[in-house]
Design a protein around this motif. Sequence first.
Motif, PDB file in Angstrom:
ATOM      1  N   LEU A   1       0.829  -1.193   0.000  1.00 27.31           N
ATOM      2  CA  LEU A   1       0.000   0.000   0.000  1.00 27.31           C
ATOM      3  C   LEU A   1       0.874   1.257   0.000  1.00 27.31           C
ATOM      4  N   LEU A   2       1.975   1.206   0.717  1.00 30.00           N
ATOM      5  CA  LEU A   2       2.890   2.342   0.824  1.00 30.00           C
ATOM      6  C   LEU A   2       3.408   2.777  -0.537  1.00 30.00           C
ATOM      7  N   TRP A   3       3.839   1.831  -1.356  1.00 29.89           N
ATOM      8  CA  TRP A   3       4.477   2.178  -2.617  1.00 29.89           C
ATOM      9  C   TRP A   3       3.545   2.961  -3.557  1.00 29.89           C
ATOM     10  N   PRO A   4       2.316   2.487  -3.830  1.00 31.82           N
ATOM     11  CA  PRO A   4       1.469   3.287  -4.735  1.00 31.82           C
ATOM     12  C   PRO A   4       1.080   4.646  -4.135  1.00 31.82           C
ATOM     13  N   ILE A   5       0.978   4.717  -2.817  1.00 27.97           N
ATOM     14  CA  ILE A   5       0.699   6.005  -2.181  1.00 27.97           C
ATOM     15  C   ILE A   5       1.870   6.960  -2.430  1.00 27.97           C
ATOM     16  N   ALA A   6       3.087   6.469  -2.297  1.00 32.14           N
ATOM     17  CA  ALA A   6       4.271   7.308  -2.533  1.00 32.14           C
ATOM     18  C   ALA A   6       4.337   7.748  -3.997  1.00 32.14           C
ATOM     19  N   VAL A   7       4.024   6.839  -4.909  1.00 30.47           N
ATOM     20  CA  VAL A   7       4.019   7.188  -6.336  1.00 30.47           C
ATOM     21  C   VAL A   7       2.973   8.267  -6.604  1.00 30.47           C
ATOM     22  N   ALA A   8       1.772   8.085  -6.065  1.00 26.33           N
ATOM     23  CA  ALA A   8       0.700   9.062  -6.267  1.00 26.33           C
ATOM     24  C   ALA A   8       1.075  10.413  -5.660  1.00 26.33           C
ATOM     25  N   HIS A   9       1.684  10.401  -4.479  1.00 24.96           N
ATOM     26  CA  HIS A   9       2.129  11.646  -3.841  1.00 24.96           C
ATOM     27  C   HIS A   9       3.117  12.388  -4.742  1.00 24.96           C
ATOM     28  N   GLY A  10       4.062  11.665  -5.302  1.00 24.62           N
ATOM     29  CA  GLY A  10       5.046  12.291  -6.184  1.00 24.62           C
ATOM     30  C   GLY A  10       4.419  12.859  -7.444  1.00 24.62           C
ATOM     31  N   LEU A  11       3.461  12.140  -8.005  1.00 23.53           N
ATOM     32  CA  LEU A  11       2.797  12.620  -9.219  1.00 23.53           C
ATOM     33  C   LEU A  11       1.876  13.805  -8.934  1.00 23.53           C
ATOM     34  N   GLY A  12       1.224  13.787  -7.787  1.00 23.72           N
ATOM     35  CA  GLY A  12       0.268  14.845  -7.469  1.00 23.72           C
ATOM     36  C   GLY A  12       0.870  16.080  -6.855  1.00 23.72           C
ATOM     37  N   ASN A  13       1.981  15.924  -6.133  1.00 22.70           N
ATOM     38  CA  ASN A  13       2.542  17.049  -5.392  1.00 22.70           C
ATOM     39  C   ASN A  13       3.950  17.418  -5.844  1.00 22.70           C
ATOM     40  N   GLY A  14       4.573  16.552  -6.598  1.00 19.75           N
ATOM     41  CA  GLY A  14       5.948  16.804  -7.008  1.00 19.75           C
ATOM     42  C   GLY A  14       6.053  17.888  -8.060  1.00 19.75           C
ATOM     43  N   SER A  15       6.999  18.790  -7.873  1.00 15.53           N
ATOM     44  CA  SER A  15       7.164  19.882  -8.835  1.00 15.53           C
ATOM     45  C   SER A  15       7.758  19.389 -10.152  1.00 15.53           C
ATOM     46  N   ASP A  16       8.332  18.189 -10.161  1.00 20.48           N
ATOM     47  CA  ASP A  16       8.896  17.629 -11.383  1.00 20.48           C
ATOM     48  C   ASP A  16       7.963  16.625 -12.050  1.00 20.48           C
ATOM     49  N   ALA A  17       6.751  16.468 -11.535  1.00 20.85           N
ATOM     50  CA  ALA A  17       5.829  15.445 -12.035  1.00 20.85           C
ATOM     51  C   ALA A  17       5.523  15.602 -13.521  1.00 20.85           C
ATOM     52  N   GLY A  18       5.589  16.804 -14.046  1.00 21.39           N
ATOM     53  CA  GLY A  18       5.316  17.022 -15.465  1.00 21.39           C
ATOM     54  C   GLY A  18       6.516  16.825 -16.364  1.00 21.39           C
ATOM     55  N   ALA A  19       7.695  16.685 -15.784  1.00 23.84           N
ATOM     56  CA  ALA A  19       8.917  16.521 -16.581  1.00 23.84           C
ATOM     57  C   ALA A  19       8.963  15.121 -17.195  1.00 23.84           C
ATOM     58  N   VAL A  20       9.440  15.059 -18.425  1.00 26.64           N
ATOM     59  CA  VAL A  20       9.496  13.777 -19.136  1.00 26.64           C
ATOM     60  C   VAL A  20      10.355  12.776 -18.375  1.00 26.64           C
ATOM     61  N   TRP A  21      11.508  13.197 -17.876  1.00 31.26           N
ATOM     62  CA  TRP A  21      12.403  12.272 -17.184  1.00 31.26           C
ATOM     63  C   TRP A  21      11.733  11.683 -15.938  1.00 31.26           C
ATOM     64  N   TYR A  22      10.939  12.503 -15.239  1.00 34.40           N
ATOM     65  CA  TYR A  22      10.252  12.008 -14.047  1.00 34.40           C
ATOM     66  C   TYR A  22       9.168  11.002 -14.432  1.00 34.40           C
ATOM     67  N   ARG A  23       8.461  11.301 -15.496  1.00 37.35           N
ATOM     68  CA  ARG A  23       7.419  10.371 -15.961  1.00 37.35           C
ATOM     69  C   ARG A  23       8.026   9.052 -16.424  1.00 37.35           C
ATOM     70  N   VAL A  24       9.193   9.113 -17.060  1.00 33.89           N
ATOM     71  CA  VAL A  24       9.879   7.877 -17.490  1.00 33.89           C
ATOM     72  C   VAL A  24      10.241   7.046 -16.259  1.00 33.89           C
ATOM     73  N   ILE A  25      10.823   7.689 -15.255  1.00 27.99           N
ATOM     74  CA  ILE A  25      11.165   6.977 -14.017  1.00 27.99           C
ATOM     75  C   ILE A  25       9.910   6.342 -13.414  1.00 27.99           C
ATOM     76  N   THR A  26       8.821   7.087 -13.383  1.00 31.58           N
ATOM     77  CA  THR A  26       7.572   6.592 -12.793  1.00 31.58           C
ATOM     78  C   THR A  26       7.009   5.428 -13.590  1.00 31.58           C
ATOM     79  N   VAL A  27       6.972   5.545 -14.914  1.00 33.07           N
ATOM     80  CA  VAL A  27       6.426   4.470 -15.758  1.00 33.07           C
ATOM     81  C   VAL A  27       7.275   3.205 -15.640  1.00 33.07           C
ATOM     82  N   VAL A  28       8.596   3.359 -15.659  1.00 31.74           N
ATOM     83  CA  VAL A  28       9.477   2.195 -15.512  1.00 31.74           C
ATOM     84  C   VAL A  28       9.275   1.552 -14.142  1.00 31.74           C
ATOM     85  N   SER A  29       9.175   2.359 -13.099  1.00 37.87           N
ATOM     86  CA  SER A  29       8.951   1.827 -11.748  1.00 37.87           C
ATOM     87  C   SER A  29       7.629   1.064 -11.677  1.00 37.87           C
TER      88      SER A  29
END
Length: 189
Positions: free
Chosen positions: A129-157
């Motif tokens: 449960l922790l892991w998807p919550i952390a991923v969602a937090h990063g996507l929703g609150n992270g200032s880099d969430a819109g950056a391509v490199w961050y999205r690549v890291i997220t999709v690969v993870s």
Amino acid sequence: MDELFWSIARTSGIISLCLLTGSLLLGIMARSGRSFGALSRYTQSLLHRSFSLLSVLFAALHVIALLADSYARVHLIDLLIPFFGEYRPFWQGLGTVGLLLMLAVSLTGLLRQRLSQPMFRGIHLASYLLWPIAVAHGLGNGSDAGAVWYRVITVVSIALVAAAGIWRLTANYADHASARRLAREGAKP
């Protein structure tokens, strides 16, 4: 100074999430009872613990930097009570829930020898449960969430964790885990 704290918060949050992903993957592999590639089961377990502890340390650095950054508007109470923060309360609240789950899972890992196996496993399963919550937090609150490199890291993870999750649900995984459990129980006097 705020820019320095903001950079530390961003970087440490991303590193913590990557380490958390690695820890989850290593935990799934170690639980299967099989070695993975050139890694022995002992090495997998050691890496799992190391990734977990490093993830906690980077999450702590993330939180400390956010508390020190006046622009982020994170307060000590936000670390205890989720969803009441000033900035994006839902996404910040997910970070708080993730942090509290991370602490619970980490403490059970450190106290494993003092807890019953069912209690340890029950609390430790919160990692799923922790892991998807952390991923969602990063996507929703992270200032880099819109950056391509961050999205690549997220999709690969997400792809790696999904593949490991599917593998964990296969009969082949269950057969290895059952064989390991039987061997462990047979070794007891």
